[in-house]
Design an enzyme around this catalytic site. Sequence first.
Site, PDB file in Angstrom:
ATOM      1  N   SER A  41       0.827  -1.198   0.000  1.00 25.41           N
ATOM      2  CA  SER A  41       0.000   0.000   0.000  1.00 25.41           C
ATOM      3  C   SER A  41       0.870   1.260   0.000  1.00 25.41           C
ATOM      4  O   SER A  41       1.631   1.480  -0.942  1.00 25.41           O
ATOM      5  CB  SER A  41      -0.953  -0.046   1.202  1.00 25.41           C
ATOM      6  OG  SER A  41      -1.968   0.911   1.096  1.00 25.41           O
ATOM      7  N   ASP A 127      -9.414  -6.186  -4.091  1.00 21.31           N
ATOM      8  CA  ASP A 127      -8.960  -5.010  -3.336  1.00 21.31           C
ATOM      9  C   ASP A 127      -9.915  -3.845  -3.568  1.00 21.31           C
ATOM     10  O   ASP A 127     -10.057  -3.354  -4.688  1.00 21.31           O
ATOM     11  CB  ASP A 127      -7.541  -4.628  -3.781  1.00 21.31           C
ATOM     12  CG  ASP A 127      -6.871  -3.650  -2.828  1.00 21.31           C
ATOM     13  OD1 ASP A 127      -7.575  -2.840  -2.194  1.00 21.31           O
ATOM     14  OD2 ASP A 127      -5.630  -3.691  -2.725  1.00 21.31           O
ATOM     15  N   HIS A 167      -7.303  -6.046   0.344  1.00 17.71           N
ATOM     16  CA  HIS A 167      -6.180  -5.129   0.548  1.00 17.71           C
ATOM     17  C   HIS A 167      -5.372  -5.599   1.753  1.00 17.71           C
ATOM     18  O   HIS A 167      -5.544  -5.115   2.880  1.00 17.71           O
ATOM     19  CB  HIS A 167      -6.690  -3.707   0.754  1.00 17.71           C
ATOM     20  CG  HIS A 167      -5.590  -2.679   0.734  1.00 17.71           C
ATOM     21  ND1 HIS A 167      -4.976  -2.273  -0.430  1.00 17.71           N
ATOM     22  CD2 HIS A 167      -4.976  -1.999   1.734  1.00 17.71           C
ATOM     23  CE1 HIS A 167      -4.058  -1.368  -0.160  1.00 17.71           C
ATOM     24  NE2 HIS A 167      -4.027  -1.194   1.151  1.00 17.71           N
TER      25      HIS A 167
END
Length: 340
Positions: A41, A127, A167
């Site tokens: 991320s 995600d 995610h």
Amino acid sequence: MRNLTGLLTLLLVASLAHAADAPPLPALKIDPARTAVIGLSSGAYMAGQMQMAYPELFPNATLVAGGPYGCAGGKLDVALGSCMKGTPAPDVAALVASAGKRSAVGDIGALKDLAHARVYLLHGRDDALVAPAVAEAGAHFYEQLRAGTPGLKGMQVHDDGQRAFAHNLPVVATGDDCDKSVTPYLGHCGFDAAGEIFAQMFGKPAHAASAAKGELRTFDQDALRPDGADAFMAETGYVYLPPDCLAGKPCGVVVAFHGCKQNAAAVGTAFVEGAGFNRWADVYDVAVLYPQTRASFAPLNPQACWDWWGYSGADYDTRHGVQLRWLVNAVRALGLPAGH
């Protein structure tokens, strides 16, 4: 007022004493031919920034749920929109052109140092935080950079975006959180992402990984401030040292960047012990550096993200960026030779 002053003094003394508890990074015998940056991320964006700013140090990079280098352009609204939701889609051609110009004037490293780079882009098709289209734009960035830059035909780009996870960073254990994005953002998906990442960065392993047998240590991050400047880091970071590295043998180095809300202050040692990197570090003889950011409200970074939109300054994603310069200090202290 006197009581308040005394309390503040005690807090300051306690803070300094806590920072002093952490030792400096150990000096190892680092093999500069075996280095990589890895991130999830905001950590993925940071890994891309480190690779582009200092390709002579870290030509190899794994981006898990991250987009193309330079995506935010120093604007938080662009970061939250185009670079996370993909609305509008990142202009990959413009970002590639910008990278070429920035390299030419020395704001980032020489692109020729990516000639033999290995780039692995891992992202889940479920995600909902960083849209799959954004991660695909990250892959297209490297593909267009390779196609349009002389000497980069040998760059390896592997886009791995068809796996079913949300995610998070998948780990080998199974559970019910693979399709969720919940703390500590390690999805029990039955997929050993760490093992695949190491294979992509360094080739097939000599043998399978077992339980980590090295040492996870803390180190003083404040001692590495570039020219004393605040890099918006926590006081303490972590480093994992495989047995062979501890024995003085040559070893590589991987820098693993946590994601937002995945720093030690938020999740303890869940990421630095549970991501799976340490087991594979023993197999490949690489030290793993786990730098830690800190949350703040001035500048606004309440989730302890790495700076990929400019909270640390306008030059955040260049060789002049304070967090990138801090990282150079860290890997130099760990033993990465100055000639690289």
